[in-house]
Motif scaffolding. Structure first.
Motif, PDB file in Angstrom:
ATOM      1  N   LYS A 172       0.805  -1.224   0.000  1.00 34.95           N
ATOM      2  CA  LYS A 172       0.000   0.000   0.000  1.00 34.95           C
ATOM      3  C   LYS A 172       0.840   1.277   0.000  1.00 34.95           C
ATOM      4  CE  LYS A 172      -3.927  -2.159   2.343  1.00 34.95           C
ATOM      5  NZ  LYS A 172      -4.856  -2.103   3.509  1.00 34.95           N
ATOM      6  N   ASP A 173       2.141   1.129   0.064  1.00 32.37           N
ATOM      7  CA  ASP A 173       3.014   2.296   0.096  1.00 32.37           C
ATOM      8  C   ASP A 173       3.155   2.877  -1.311  1.00 32.37           C
ATOM      9  OD1 ASP A 173       5.113   3.890   1.688  1.00 32.37           O
ATOM     10  OD2 ASP A 173       6.246   3.201  -0.057  1.00 32.37           O
ATOM     11  N   PHE A 174       3.284   4.201  -1.385  1.00 30.19           N
ATOM     12  CA  PHE A 174       3.413   4.859  -2.684  1.00 30.19           C
ATOM     13  C   PHE A 174       4.751   4.565  -3.355  1.00 30.19           C
ATOM     14  CE2 PHE A 174       0.258   8.074  -0.903  1.00 30.19           C
ATOM     15  CZ  PHE A 174      -0.814   7.534  -1.603  1.00 30.19           C
ATOM     16  N   GLY A 175       5.687   3.989  -2.614  1.00 32.96           N
ATOM     17  CA  GLY A 175       6.972   3.645  -3.208  1.00 32.96           C
ATOM     18  C   GLY A 175       6.829   2.657  -4.347  1.00 32.96           C
ATOM     19  N   LYS A 176       5.840   1.765  -4.258  1.00 36.97           N
ATOM     20  CA  LYS A 176       5.590   0.798  -5.328  1.00 36.97           C
ATOM     21  C   LYS A 176       5.196   1.512  -6.614  1.00 36.97           C
ATOM     22  CE  LYS A 176       3.014  -3.408  -6.409  1.00 36.97           C
ATOM     23  NZ  LYS A 176       2.594  -2.949  -7.746  1.00 36.97           N
ATOM     24  N   GLU A 177       4.462   2.609  -6.478  1.00 37.62           N
ATOM     25  CA  GLU A 177       4.064   3.400  -7.647  1.00 37.62           C
ATOM     26  C   GLU A 177       5.299   4.006  -8.320  1.00 37.62           C
ATOM     27  OE1 GLU A 177       1.041   7.111  -8.779  1.00 37.62           O
ATOM     28  OE2 GLU A 177       1.283   6.453  -6.693  1.00 37.62           O
ATOM     29  N   ALA A 178       6.271   4.431  -7.512  1.00 37.67           N
ATOM     30  CA  ALA A 178       7.516   4.968  -8.064  1.00 37.67           C
ATOM     31  C   ALA A 178       8.266   3.893  -8.844  1.00 37.67           C
ATOM     32  CB  ALA A 178       8.390   5.518  -6.941  1.00 37.67           C
ATOM     33  N   ILE A 179       8.330   2.681  -8.272  1.00 39.76           N
ATOM     34  CA  ILE A 179       9.016   1.573  -8.950  1.00 39.76           C
ATOM     35  C   ILE A 179       8.348   1.264 -10.288  1.00 39.76           C
ATOM     36  CG2 ILE A 179       9.589  -0.872  -8.812  1.00 39.76           C
ATOM     37  CD1 ILE A 179       9.753  -0.543  -5.765  1.00 39.76           C
ATOM     38  N   ASP A 180       7.014   1.190 -10.282  1.00 40.44           N
ATOM     39  CA  ASP A 180       6.277   0.882 -11.510  1.00 40.44           C
ATOM     40  C   ASP A 180       6.519   1.952 -12.581  1.00 40.44           C
ATOM     41  OD1 ASP A 180       5.275  -1.360 -10.284  1.00 40.44           O
ATOM     42  OD2 ASP A 180       3.368  -0.423  -9.721  1.00 40.44           O
ATOM     43  N   THR A 181       6.569   3.210 -12.169  1.00 40.45           N
ATOM     44  CA  THR A 181       6.801   4.306 -13.120  1.00 40.45           C
ATOM     45  C   THR A 181       8.218   4.236 -13.680  1.00 40.45           C
ATOM     46  OG1 THR A 181       5.282   5.712 -11.845  1.00 40.45           O
ATOM     47  CG2 THR A 181       6.703   6.807 -13.445  1.00 40.45           C
ATOM     48  N   LEU A 182       9.190   3.944 -12.820  1.00 41.13           N
ATOM     49  CA  LEU A 182      10.574   3.810 -13.271  1.00 41.13           C
ATOM     50  C   LEU A 182      10.713   2.674 -14.275  1.00 41.13           C
ATOM     51  CD1 LEU A 182      12.490   4.277  -9.895  1.00 41.13           C
ATOM     52  CD2 LEU A 182      12.591   5.821 -11.868  1.00 41.13           C
ATOM     53  N   VAL A 183      10.098   1.530 -13.970  1.00 38.91           N
ATOM     54  CA  VAL A 183      10.187   0.362 -14.850  1.00 38.91           C
ATOM     55  C   VAL A 183       9.621   0.679 -16.228  1.00 38.91           C
ATOM     56  CG1 VAL A 183       9.287  -1.968 -15.246  1.00 38.91           C
ATOM     57  CG2 VAL A 183      10.220  -1.354 -13.015  1.00 38.91           C
ATOM     58  N   ALA A 184       8.495   1.369 -16.260  1.00 40.39           N
ATOM     59  CA  ALA A 184       7.866   1.712 -17.537  1.00 40.39           C
ATOM     60  C   ALA A 184       8.774   2.602 -18.377  1.00 40.39           C
ATOM     61  CB  ALA A 184       6.527   2.406 -17.286  1.00 40.39           C
ATOM     62  N   HIS A 185       9.385   3.601 -17.754  1.00 41.48           N
ATOM     63  CA  HIS A 185      10.224   4.534 -18.503  1.00 41.48           C
ATOM     64  C   HIS A 185      11.595   3.957 -18.831  1.00 41.48           C
ATOM     65  CE1 HIS A 185       7.101   7.400 -17.282  1.00 41.48           C
ATOM     66  NE2 HIS A 185       7.583   8.207 -18.193  1.00 41.48           N
ATOM     67  N   MET A 186      12.029   2.955 -18.073  1.00 35.00           N
ATOM     68  CA  MET A 186      13.290   2.305 -18.404  1.00 35.00           C
ATOM     69  C   MET A 186      13.246   1.696 -19.797  1.00 35.00           C
ATOM     70  SD  MET A 186      14.148   0.397 -14.807  1.00 35.00           S
ATOM     71  CE  MET A 186      15.436  -0.645 -15.492  1.00 35.00           C
ATOM     72  N   GLU A 187      12.074   1.201 -20.192  1.00 30.24           N
ATOM     73  CA  GLU A 187      11.919   0.624 -21.518  1.00 30.24           C
ATOM     74  C   GLU A 187      11.609   1.697 -22.563  1.00 30.24           C
ATOM     75  OE1 GLU A 187      12.512  -2.485 -22.449  1.00 30.24           O
ATOM     76  OE2 GLU A 187      13.205  -2.823 -20.409  1.00 30.24           O
ATOM     77  N   GLU A 188      10.701   2.580 -22.233  1.00 32.62           N
ATOM     78  CA  GLU A 188      10.276   3.597 -23.195  1.00 32.62           C
ATOM     79  C   GLU A 188      11.405   4.577 -23.546  1.00 32.62           C
ATOM     80  OE1 GLU A 188       6.920   5.525 -21.506  1.00 32.62           O
ATOM     81  OE2 GLU A 188       5.674   3.709 -21.441  1.00 32.62           O
ATOM     82  N   GLN A 189      12.227   4.905 -22.548  1.00 29.61           N
ATOM     83  CA  GLN A 189      13.279   5.912 -22.744  1.00 29.61           C
ATOM     84  C   GLN A 189      14.677   5.292 -22.638  1.00 29.61           C
ATOM     85  OE1 GLN A 189      12.563   8.929 -23.575  1.00 29.61           O
ATOM     86  NE2 GLN A 189      10.535   9.422 -22.803  1.00 29.61           N
ATOM     87  N   ARG A 190      14.818   4.018 -22.946  1.00 27.39           N
ATOM     88  CA  ARG A 190      16.068   3.306 -22.702  1.00 27.39           C
ATOM     89  C   ARG A 190      17.251   3.906 -23.438  1.00 27.39           C
ATOM     90  NH1 ARG A 190      15.697  -2.721 -24.764  1.00 27.39           N
ATOM     91  NH2 ARG A 190      17.919  -2.589 -24.326  1.00 27.39           N
ATOM     92  N   GLU A 191      17.008   4.579 -24.540  1.00 31.46           N
ATOM     93  CA  GLU A 191      18.096   5.170 -25.322  1.00 31.46           C
ATOM     94  C   GLU A 191      18.356   6.620 -24.933  1.00 31.46           C
ATOM     95  OE1 GLU A 191      17.323   4.672 -29.431  1.00 31.46           O
ATOM     96  OE2 GLU A 191      17.388   2.473 -29.378  1.00 31.46           O
ATOM     97  N   HIS A 192      17.578   7.140 -23.999  1.00 34.62           N
ATOM     98  CA  HIS A 192      17.670   8.567 -23.687  1.00 34.62           C
ATOM     99  C   HIS A 192      18.142   8.872 -22.264  1.00 34.62           C
ATOM    100  CE1 HIS A 192      15.727   9.340 -27.515  1.00 34.62           C
ATOM    101  NE2 HIS A 192      14.754   8.511 -27.174  1.00 34.62           N
ATOM    102  N   PHE A 193      18.153   7.884 -21.412  1.00 31.97           N
ATOM    103  CA  PHE A 193      18.704   8.101 -20.074  1.00 31.97           C
ATOM    104  C   PHE A 193      19.106   6.755 -19.483  1.00 31.97           C
ATOM    105  CE2 PHE A 193      14.890   6.391 -18.354  1.00 31.97           C
ATOM    106  CZ  PHE A 193      15.031   6.261 -16.976  1.00 31.97           C
ATOM    107  N   ILE A 194      19.934   6.797 -18.457  1.00 28.96           N
ATOM    108  CA  ILE A 194      20.372   5.590 -17.765  1.00 28.96           C
ATOM    109  C   ILE A 194      19.954   5.692 -16.307  1.00 28.96           C
ATOM    110  CG2 ILE A 194      22.393   4.290 -16.951  1.00 28.96           C
ATOM    111  CD1 ILE A 194      23.769   5.084 -19.568  1.00 28.96           C
ATOM    112  N   LEU A 195      19.365   4.636 -15.806  1.00 26.12           N
ATOM    113  CA  LEU A 195      18.961   4.582 -14.409  1.00 26.12           C
ATOM    114  C   LEU A 195      19.963   3.748 -13.622  1.00 26.12           C
ATOM    115  CD1 LEU A 195      16.887   5.044 -12.126  1.00 26.12           C
ATOM    116  CD2 LEU A 195      15.732   2.948 -12.889  1.00 26.12           C
ATOM    117  N   ILE A 196      20.479   4.316 -12.544  1.00 36.52           N
ATOM    118  CA  ILE A 196      21.365   3.584 -11.644  1.00 36.52           C
ATOM    119  C   ILE A 196      20.716   3.533 -10.268  1.00 36.52           C
ATOM    120  CG2 ILE A 196      23.619   3.505 -10.509  1.00 36.52           C
ATOM    121  CD1 ILE A 196      24.827   4.933 -12.870  1.00 36.52           C
ATOM    122  N   LEU A 197      20.457   2.322  -9.779  1.00 37.79           N
ATOM    123  CA  LEU A 197      19.960   2.133  -8.423  1.00 37.79           C
ATOM    124  C   LEU A 197      21.138   1.757  -7.536  1.00 37.79           C
ATOM    125  CD1 LEU A 197      16.657   0.101  -8.983  1.00 37.79           C
ATOM    126  CD2 LEU A 197      17.002   2.581  -8.978  1.00 37.79           C
TER     127      LEU A 197
END
Length: 313
Positions: A172-197
């Motif tokens: 129920k934490d909003f952190g899961k929403e952040a993860i889901d949004t990051l995952v979606a953009h990792m694919e959509e914008q994969r050539e335009h930015f790099i995500l480092i966790l």
């Protein structure tokens, strides 16, 4: 064979071979193999630059090799594309696992510079973020904040420290929403930015286990080992030298003893930032001590003495 010196003028490359202390010969047209060597050296300037910067860092030998492998893969991939071969499709999203103060942010900044020089990223800048920068206070707010951060990161790197905290609140934490949004953009914008966790090793492993699909999205995992006491001493010495200070023998012994003691009772102590704080505090303490002097020698102004060092627990 002696190393050639090369100069370029009006599009013509001159190769100068040193024969002895007083005699030189010049070839206006270099041999083909020598020309090829010069071209290769010039072409790999981004790699040489990043290696020079990495050599200034204490330790991190395995990480230096990973960056070299990454450069080689990207370079060869581009050459394959140029001759019509299939390119190896691989995302560059990464995971940095290590304790605080082990160089994760520093390496991320250097990585951004390397990828910009290779034209993989258009800007190469680093956007640093943590849970509070992504997680909102109501439904929909988190996705909005996360998208804004990704937008700022386009052309560069989004670096999220303590990323495992995004999953600490449960379903129920909003952190899961952040993860889901990051995952979606990792694919959509994969050539335009790099995500480092980034984060502690054990916590990051647990974080990945909570989302089975997340682990496969980070093909590059880099482990940052803890600094040893001798390496922390090297870091301290380098920091003092960069600021044009000398450390007395007694002060050096006191610092090493403290770091060894700290490492013996504090689990996973490896903090480069802790050392930096000690260095900066010592410089301020030395300044206070020198207020009592009416005249200063150059040695007075440069020397850090034992009682200039103080430590925080």
């Amino acid at each position: 064979m002696q190393q050639p010196l090369s100069t370029k003028k009006n599009g013509q490359i001159n190769i100068v071979l040193k024969k002895n202390q007083h005699e030189y010969s010049t070839l206006k047209e270099p041999p083909a193999e020598l020309q090829q060597k010069i071209d290769v050296m010039n072409e790999h300037i981004p790699l040489k630059q990043i290696e020079t910067e990495m050599d200034k860092l204490i330790g991190l030998q395995d990480i230096k090799e990973v960056l070299r492998e990454m450069y080689a893969w990207l370079y060869v991939n581009e050459k394959r594309r140029e001759v019509g071969l299939k390119e190896s499709s691989q995302a560059l999203h990464m995971m940095f696992r290590g304790n605080p103060g082990t160089g994760k942010t520093t390496v991320a900044k250097l990585l951004g510079k390397l990828l910009k020089d290779m034209n993989i990223l258009t800007k190469g800048h680093l956007i640093e973020a943590e849970r509070a920068d992504l997680v909102g206070e109501y439904i929909g707010h988190t996705a909005q904040k996360t998208r804004q951060l990704i937008k700022k990161s386009l052309g560069g790197i989004l670096f999220i420290d303590e990323a495992y905290s995004l999953a600490r609140g449960g379903e129920k934490d909003f952190g899961k929403e952040a993860i889901d949004t990051l995952v979606a953009h990792m694919e959509e914008q994969r050539e335009h930015f790099i995500l480092i966790l980034a984060g502690y090793p054990k916590e990051m492993e647990h974080f990945l286990s909570l989302n089975p699909g997340l682990k496969s999205r980070f093909p590059i995992v880099i482990d940052f080992p803890d600094y040893k006491v001798d390496e922390l001493m090297e870091i301290a010495t380098l920091m003092f030298e960069e600021r044009e200070y000398d450390v007395s023998t007694e002060a050096s012994m006191k610092l090493k003893q403290h770091l060894a003691q700290k490492a013996s009772y504090k689990k996973d102590f490896s903090n480069g930032r802790y050392v930096r704080n000690i260095v900066e505090k010592a410089i301020r303490s030395q300044a206070i001590r020198l207020l009592e002097h009416k005249e200063f020698t150059k040695k007075d102004l440069m020397t850090i003495r034992s009682h200039d060092l103080s430590f925080q627990e």
